[in-house]
Scaffold this active site. Sequence first.
Site, PDB file in Angstrom:
ATOM      1  CE  LYS A 179      -2.218   3.360   1.790  1.00 23.23           C
ATOM      2  NZ  LYS A 179      -1.617   4.656   1.322  1.00 23.23           N
TER       3      LYS A 179
ATOM      4  CD  GLU B 177      12.860   0.968   9.678  1.00 26.36           C
ATOM      5  OE1 GLU B 177      13.395   2.176   9.725  1.00 26.36           O
ATOM      6  OE2 GLU B 177      13.172   0.212   9.867  1.00 26.36           O
TER       7      GLU B 177
ATOM      8  CB  CYS C 299      13.053   9.290   7.973  1.00 20.26           C
ATOM      9  SG  CYS C 299      13.913   8.018   7.238  1.00 20.26           S
TER      10      CYS C 299
ATOM     11  CD  GLU D  64      10.224  13.339  11.010  1.00 21.14           C
ATOM     12  OE1 GLU D  64       9.171  13.275  10.865  1.00 21.14           O
ATOM     13  OE2 GLU D  64      11.134  12.629  10.290  1.00 21.14           O
TER      14      GLU D  64
END
Length: 481
Positions: free
Chosen positions: A177, A252, A286, A383
């Site tokens: 997906k 993750e 990331c 982030e």
Amino acid sequence: MKPGPELKTHPLYLNGQWVRTATSQPVVNPATGEPFAAVCTAAAAAVTRAIEDAQGAFERWRRLPAKARGAYLHAIADQLEARRQEIARTITLENGKPLAQSLGEIAMSVDHLRWFAEEARRVYGRIVPNQVEGKRHWVVKTPIGVVAAISPWNFPLVLAVRKLAPALAAGCAAILKPASATPLCALALAECAEAAQLPAGVLQVVLGPAAQIAGEFLRHPGCRKISFTGSTEVGRELIRGAAETIKPLSLELGGHAPVLVFEDADLEAAVDGAMVAKFRNTGQSCIAANRIFVQRSIYDRFLERLVRQTQGLKVGDGLEDGVQIGPLINRAGLEKAKEHIQDAVRRGARLLCGGRALDRSGWFIEPAVLADVPPPALCMQEETFAPIAAVASFATETEAIALANDTPYGLSAYAFTRDLNRVLRLSESIEAGTLGINDGVPSTSNCPFGGMKQSGWGRELGSEGIEEFVEVKHVSIGLSS
Ligand code: NAP
């Protein structure tokens, strides 16, 4: 939304067939803000069917010798290589990253496929010495079953391959997906699998409402594992959802990488390393350098070089020659970037260059350098996912390590130093799954990648990557006298 008649609508890849559905969603080019294609979407019922078809495919696939499964992975890699120019263009169109970086993503995907093609042959069990007479003990590893892979938009091809290659190598069947923003390269990967004559149902691609699709992965007992890459928030939702069925998860998740630049570092190399760790993929990584801490004695010299190099970056449509900074993925990404700059400046940081949204279509922002950013600033807390380098100073190594670890995340970290003793101390004390020492691009197929703390569970890549897709079974054998 109904796409206009001029948009090509791509079908889903289900059980070896290209399937058109009644619903679709557009794919937008972040460099223009305009849709340029559409993809079919499916809801829970199609996912149920995909899981059941995958269960059948799994029973056949797992019985192939590992070397034969590896040969299929090599064949998919061959297809990707042969189509790299065209698929790189697709990645740039849907994700925005500069074409050279899309080509790099394909090269890395090919390398992952080839690495796991070979790792398939090395899923060893062991024979354990018996404790009592008349018994023998084996430890065997078996593929976990049907795997659901949920991938993000920022490295849309390679992060899907990091799950699919080890899952298939281990003998699992997989359903991918991909992120709604970047479905086309996932479909291109399925075309490569089809051209490589991968048996039907071993790899399928579903698209549509994420929570519904994931809900079916979580609910259906035939789906034996979910491997997810994406935000920590969605990771948390999956953990909650998995509680009911005790569905195994690999996660993750988000990062908040620190860069520590010590006064003994090679300054040019440190700036080059920080540049690539910060600005690759337009800061939307990331493992992007989110917090840059520089020792006080070299702080001004570091900043001066960082600003000069940042001002030299070429911003534009990733398909144009020489572009190094593409658009952000969407309007929300651009708004968040602007907010992080305004917030830092309000709290006393100095904006040394960039930070202006470009007056053109698409979601572009000039790469920026912020100095003297205080710890409570948003960009020091979460982030940023944008080309904004947030820099602050430190006095001692102890302070630097404390700053680096002062976050709930622990995905990656970087340090620049020439002191071997310091390297050893950092490698033992920095809380991150990957530590780049004098290295701004530390990921590689043959070493594990993953997060500590709220950056996730489990590891991808390396010899560890395939272990996420096997069950460990103890077989105890009583011998007849
Ligand atoms: P995201 O919003 O969490 O989406 C990731 C994937 O999850 C997409 O396929 C998305 O589908 C799907 N999703 C959304 N809502 C879901 C739900 N309720 N249940 C299950 N799946 C759901 O993350 P993103 O914005 O794409 O990616 C950026 C984040 O990923 C950042 O935090 C980044 O640090 C992290 N990341 C981590 C790694 C790593 O290796 N640790 C690598 C890259 C990125 P839709 O697109 O259809 O919503």
